[in-house]
Design an enzyme around this catalytic site. Structure first.
Site, PDB file in Angstrom:
ATOM      1  N   SER A 175     -11.281   2.419  13.660  1.00  0.00           N
ATOM      2  CA  SER A 175     -11.415   1.759  14.734  1.00  0.00           C
ATOM      3  C   SER A 175     -11.917   2.383  15.506  1.00  0.00           C
ATOM      4  O   SER A 175     -12.102   3.974  15.851  1.00  0.00           O
ATOM      5  CB  SER A 175      -9.619   1.788  14.604  1.00  0.00           C
ATOM      6  OG  SER A 175      -9.397   1.048  16.024  1.00  0.00           O
ATOM      7  N   LEU A 183       0.533  -1.130   0.332  1.00  0.00           N
ATOM      8  CA  LEU A 183      -0.173   0.112  -0.128  1.00  0.00           C
ATOM      9  C   LEU A 183       1.009   1.181   0.003  1.00  0.00           C
ATOM     10  O   LEU A 183       0.511   1.965  -0.206  1.00  0.00           O
ATOM     11  CB  LEU A 183      -1.006  -0.004   1.225  1.00  0.00           C
ATOM     12  CG  LEU A 183      -1.921  -0.754   0.938  1.00  0.00           C
ATOM     13  CD1 LEU A 183      -2.777  -1.175   2.409  1.00  0.00           C
ATOM     14  CD2 LEU A 183      -3.024  -0.453  -0.063  1.00  0.00           C
ATOM     15  N   LYS A 226      -6.455   6.323  11.838  1.00  0.00           N
ATOM     16  CA  LYS A 226      -7.525   6.176  11.993  1.00  0.00           C
ATOM     17  C   LYS A 226      -8.054   7.008  11.694  1.00  0.00           C
ATOM     18  O   LYS A 226      -9.383   7.452  10.916  1.00  0.00           O
ATOM     19  CB  LYS A 226      -8.107   5.053  12.517  1.00  0.00           C
ATOM     20  CG  LYS A 226      -7.604   3.440  13.115  1.00  0.00           C
ATOM     21  CD  LYS A 226      -7.584   3.083  11.219  1.00  0.00           C
ATOM     22  CE  LYS A 226      -7.434   1.629  11.309  1.00  0.00           C
ATOM     23  NZ  LYS A 226      -7.119   0.446   9.673  1.00  0.00           N
ATOM     24  N   TYR A 273      -2.144   4.687  16.138  1.00  0.00           N
ATOM     25  CA  TYR A 273      -2.767   3.455  15.130  1.00  0.00           C
ATOM     26  C   TYR A 273      -3.609   4.229  15.105  1.00  0.00           C
ATOM     27  O   TYR A 273      -4.776   4.251  14.018  1.00  0.00           O
ATOM     28  CB  TYR A 273      -2.790   2.090  15.792  1.00  0.00           C
ATOM     29  CG  TYR A 273      -3.576   1.431  15.510  1.00  0.00           C
ATOM     30  CD1 TYR A 273      -3.708   0.552  13.935  1.00  0.00           C
ATOM     31  CD2 TYR A 273      -4.859   1.167  16.214  1.00  0.00           C
ATOM     32  CE1 TYR A 273      -4.519   0.033  13.679  1.00  0.00           C
ATOM     33  CE2 TYR A 273      -5.796   0.283  15.418  1.00  0.00           C
ATOM     34  CZ  TYR A 273      -5.885  -0.108  14.231  1.00  0.00           C
ATOM     35  OH  TYR A 273      -7.017  -1.095  14.133  1.00  0.00           O
TER      36      TYR A 273
HETATM   37  C1  15L Z   1      -8.375  -2.392  16.192  1.00  0.00           C
HETATM   38  O1  15L Z   1      -8.613  -1.217  16.297  1.00  0.00           O
HETATM   39  C2  15L Z   1      -7.718  -3.612  16.113  1.00  0.00           C
HETATM   40  O2  15L Z   1      -6.835  -3.768  14.845  1.00  0.00           O
HETATM   41  C3  15L Z   1      -8.039  -5.261  17.020  1.00  0.00           C
HETATM   42  O3  15L Z   1      -6.434  -5.959  16.593  1.00  0.00           O
HETATM   43  C4  15L Z   1      -8.053  -5.223  18.217  1.00  0.00           C
HETATM   44  O4  15L Z   1      -7.146  -4.995  18.610  1.00  0.00           O
HETATM   45  C5  15L Z   1      -9.454  -4.010  18.420  1.00  0.00           C
HETATM   46  O5  15L Z   1      -9.057  -2.632  17.934  1.00  0.00           O
HETATM   47  C6  15L Z   1      -9.822  -3.767  19.881  1.00  0.00           C
HETATM   48  O6  15L Z   1     -10.202  -2.997  20.367  1.00  0.00           O
HETATM   49  O7  15L Z   1     -10.336  -5.170  20.652  1.00  0.00           O
END
Ligand code: 15L
Length: 267
Positions: free
Chosen positions: A109, A50, A138, A134
């Site tokens: 997320s 990507l 998002k 992370y």
């Molecule tokens: C997420 O965004 C992750 O991709 C996943 O691995 C989990 O950690 C999930 O959140 C979570 O909050 O349980």
């Protein structure tokens, strides 16, 4: 929607979706940086990094809709998040725009809003409060989606996904669990509903302990079938075995909030 591309097809969520989406659209193309170990001969797969625009444009060309799950799915160091999630997401939207893709469903997320306290119920109108690099990536993806929707007319749906699995695995997941089939329902709304322009939905099932007001998804017809409460006994038994995490337990993002946390440090 005839041709659908799914990125991140070798990941935890992507691998499940490959099976659940079978037969839903005339052509499904799967992509990831590595070939899924369980790829079957009747699945169409194109490898791509990507972070490399030319590779992204190749996999995107000719599709009508994209389900973008690709990228790094947990907290990572800055170079990892920058390449996989920030540059990767930019490349995806830019290539979608240039090749005239109509719709993108983006896997955002819960970690984009992870620093909201658990006692606060939030809707999709709150300011982002990321709990990690992370989570920031998002929030960036959602902002990018809004830009391409408002400026270029791409139809974009951002799913603030909780936790996808067969059952909620601890107390926190009783609030944010997402049954895989309910995720499929949300994706199909994003790819097919005629009124989608730019929308944010929470990716959670019908959870009694939910921290999120998901009325925006319901407005588009989302009727989740999963009920986290049916698994409360096993989730709480698993929770009892976990070490205590006072910061993580205060916030919605859990351990993503407590990791590297030092807001109380002396200057
Ligand atoms: C997420 O965004 C992750 O991709 C996943 O691995 C989990 O950690 C999930 O959140 C979570 O909050 O349980």
């Amino acid at each position: 929607m005839q041709n659908i591309l799914v990125t991140g097809a070798a990941g935890h969520v992507g691998s499940r979706l490959r099976k659940l989406l079978k037969g839903t659209y005339p052509r499904l193309v799967f992509s990831d940086i590595r070939t899924p170990a369980d790829l079957s001969s009747n699945e169409e797969f194109l490898a791509a990094d990507l972070a490399d625009y030319a590779q992204v444009e190749k996999i995107v060309a000719g599709v009508d809709g994209i389900v973008h799950l690709g990228g790094y799915s947990i907290e990572g160091d800055w170079p990892t998040i920058l390449n996989a999630n920030i540059i990767g997401c930019y490349n995806l939207f830019e290539a979608a725009y240039r090749t005239r893709v109509k719709r993108v469903v983006l896997a955002s997320s819960n970690h984009a809003v992870g620093f909201y306290p658990r006692e606060k119920k939030i809707g999709v109108d709150v300011t982002v409060r990321p709990d990690s690099r992370y989570g920031v990536s998002k929030a960036f993806g959602e902002a990018l989606g809004a830009l391409y929707a408002d400026k270029h007319g791409l139809r974009v749906t951002c799913l603030r996904i909780g936790n996808v699995g067969d059952a909620p695995v601890d107390q926190r997941r009783l609030s944010i669990w997402l049954k895989p089939e309910d995720l499929v329902q949300l994706i199909r709304i994003g790819l097919e509903h005629p009124d989608i322009r730019f929308e944010v939905f929470y990716g959670c099932s019908d959870n009694e302990a939910a921290w999120w007001d998901n009325s925006n998804a319901r407005r588009f017809g989302y009727r989740p079938q999963g009920r986290a409460e049916d698994f409360r006994g096993q989730a709480m038994a698993a929770q009892a075995k976990l070490p205590s995490d006072p910061i993580g337990e205060r916030y919605q993002g859990g351990s993503f909030c407590s990791e590297e946390y030092d807001a109380n440090r002396e200057s």
